[in-house]
Scaffold this motif. Structure first.
Motif, PDB file in Angstrom:
ATOM      1  N   PRO A  11       0.708  -1.298   0.029  1.00  0.00           N
ATOM      2  CA  PRO A  11       0.037   0.079  -0.134  1.00  0.00           C
ATOM      3  C   PRO A  11       0.773   1.097   0.184  1.00  0.00           C
ATOM      4  O   PRO A  11       1.780   1.394   0.633  1.00  0.00           O
ATOM      5  CB  PRO A  11      -0.747  -0.240   1.265  1.00  0.00           C
ATOM      6  CG  PRO A  11      -0.910  -1.557   1.585  1.00  0.00           C
ATOM      7  CD  PRO A  11       0.468  -2.106   1.192  1.00  0.00           C
ATOM      8  N   ILE A  12       0.456   2.234  -0.663  1.00  0.00           N
ATOM      9  CA  ILE A  12       1.186   3.534  -0.893  1.00  0.00           C
ATOM     10  C   ILE A  12       1.415   4.273   0.705  1.00  0.00           C
ATOM     11  O   ILE A  12       2.520   4.813   0.737  1.00  0.00           O
ATOM     12  CB  ILE A  12       0.422   4.599  -1.781  1.00  0.00           C
ATOM     13  CG1 ILE A  12       0.299   3.917  -3.216  1.00  0.00           C
ATOM     14  CG2 ILE A  12       1.010   5.944  -1.624  1.00  0.00           C
ATOM     15  CD1 ILE A  12       1.551   4.136  -3.599  1.00  0.00           C
ATOM     16  N   GLU A  44      -7.371  10.652  -2.301  1.00  0.00           N
ATOM     17  CA  GLU A  44      -6.680  12.054  -2.394  1.00  0.00           C
ATOM     18  C   GLU A  44      -5.570  12.180  -1.326  1.00  0.00           C
ATOM     19  O   GLU A  44      -4.648  12.632  -1.426  1.00  0.00           O
ATOM     20  CB  GLU A  44      -7.889  13.033  -2.034  1.00  0.00           C
ATOM     21  CG  GLU A  44      -7.367  14.383  -1.808  1.00  0.00           C
ATOM     22  CD  GLU A  44      -8.520  15.399  -1.681  1.00  0.00           C
ATOM     23  OE1 GLU A  44      -8.167  16.732  -1.144  1.00  0.00           O
ATOM     24  OE2 GLU A  44      -9.507  15.200  -1.930  1.00  0.00           O
ATOM     25  N   PRO A  45      -5.962  11.312  -0.273  1.00  0.00           N
ATOM     26  CA  PRO A  45      -4.595  11.135   0.933  1.00  0.00           C
ATOM     27  C   PRO A  45      -3.279  10.642   0.394  1.00  0.00           C
ATOM     28  O   PRO A  45      -2.510  10.929   0.990  1.00  0.00           O
ATOM     29  CB  PRO A  45      -5.473  10.121   2.011  1.00  0.00           C
ATOM     30  CG  PRO A  45      -6.974  10.407   1.797  1.00  0.00           C
ATOM     31  CD  PRO A  45      -7.189  10.813   0.219  1.00  0.00           C
ATOM     32  N   GLU A  46      -3.481   9.595  -0.663  1.00  0.00           N
ATOM     33  CA  GLU A  46      -2.204   9.154  -1.179  1.00  0.00           C
ATOM     34  C   GLU A  46      -1.684  10.126  -2.067  1.00  0.00           C
ATOM     35  O   GLU A  46      -0.474  10.375  -1.798  1.00  0.00           O
ATOM     36  CB  GLU A  46      -2.785   7.765  -2.000  1.00  0.00           C
ATOM     37  CG  GLU A  46      -3.182   6.731  -1.106  1.00  0.00           C
ATOM     38  CD  GLU A  46      -3.657   5.514  -2.048  1.00  0.00           C
ATOM     39  OE1 GLU A  46      -3.765   4.362  -1.633  1.00  0.00           O
ATOM     40  OE2 GLU A  46      -4.124   5.793  -3.234  1.00  0.00           O
ATOM     41  N   GLN A  47      -2.462  11.043  -2.600  1.00  0.00           N
ATOM     42  CA  GLN A  47      -1.700  11.893  -3.398  1.00  0.00           C
ATOM     43  C   GLN A  47      -1.070  13.133  -2.665  1.00  0.00           C
ATOM     44  O   GLN A  47       0.001  13.647  -2.806  1.00  0.00           O
ATOM     45  CB  GLN A  47      -2.855  12.630  -4.327  1.00  0.00           C
ATOM     46  CG  GLN A  47      -3.279  11.621  -5.301  1.00  0.00           C
ATOM     47  CD  GLN A  47      -4.457  12.542  -6.260  1.00  0.00           C
ATOM     48  OE1 GLN A  47      -4.825  13.660  -5.855  1.00  0.00           O
ATOM     49  NE2 GLN A  47      -5.090  11.709  -6.986  1.00  0.00           N
ATOM     50  N   ILE A  48      -1.742  13.239  -1.461  1.00  0.00           N
ATOM     51  CA  ILE A  48      -0.942  14.027  -0.546  1.00  0.00           C
ATOM     52  C   ILE A  48       0.239  13.468  -0.009  1.00  0.00           C
ATOM     53  O   ILE A  48       1.134  14.437   0.228  1.00  0.00           O
ATOM     54  CB  ILE A  48      -1.916  14.457   0.634  1.00  0.00           C
ATOM     55  CG1 ILE A  48      -3.325  15.622   0.114  1.00  0.00           C
ATOM     56  CG2 ILE A  48      -1.353  15.227   1.700  1.00  0.00           C
ATOM     57  CD1 ILE A  48      -4.284  15.301   0.931  1.00  0.00           C
TER      58      ILE A  48
END
Length: 66
Positions: A11-12, A44-48
């Motif tokens: 997981p990222i 979105e949290p992963e992009q952050i």
């Protein structure tokens, strides 16, 4: 000559945590992040988290290793 790198998909969130703790990002880490970005599978949290990694690289907080 094409280099072949193998990485295990994790997981990222876990990958970003591992990178932040060690202060290093490996080529396999970069390929996994790139794959997730290209597949447009990030929340979105992963992009952050990825943006925070990029900030750390730009400001010398993280090292890129091969």
């Amino acid at each position: 000559m094409k280099s072949q790198y193998r990485w295990h998909s994790i997981p990222i969130e876990a990958l970003c945590g591992q990178i932040m703790v060690t202060g290093r990002i490996t080529i396999s880490d970069r390929y996994q992040i790139r794959s997730a970005l290209l597949n447009d599978t990030l929340s979105e949290p992963e992009q952050i988290l990825i943006n925070r990694l990029l900030y750390g690289i730009r400001h010398g907080l993280l090292r890129i290793i091969d």
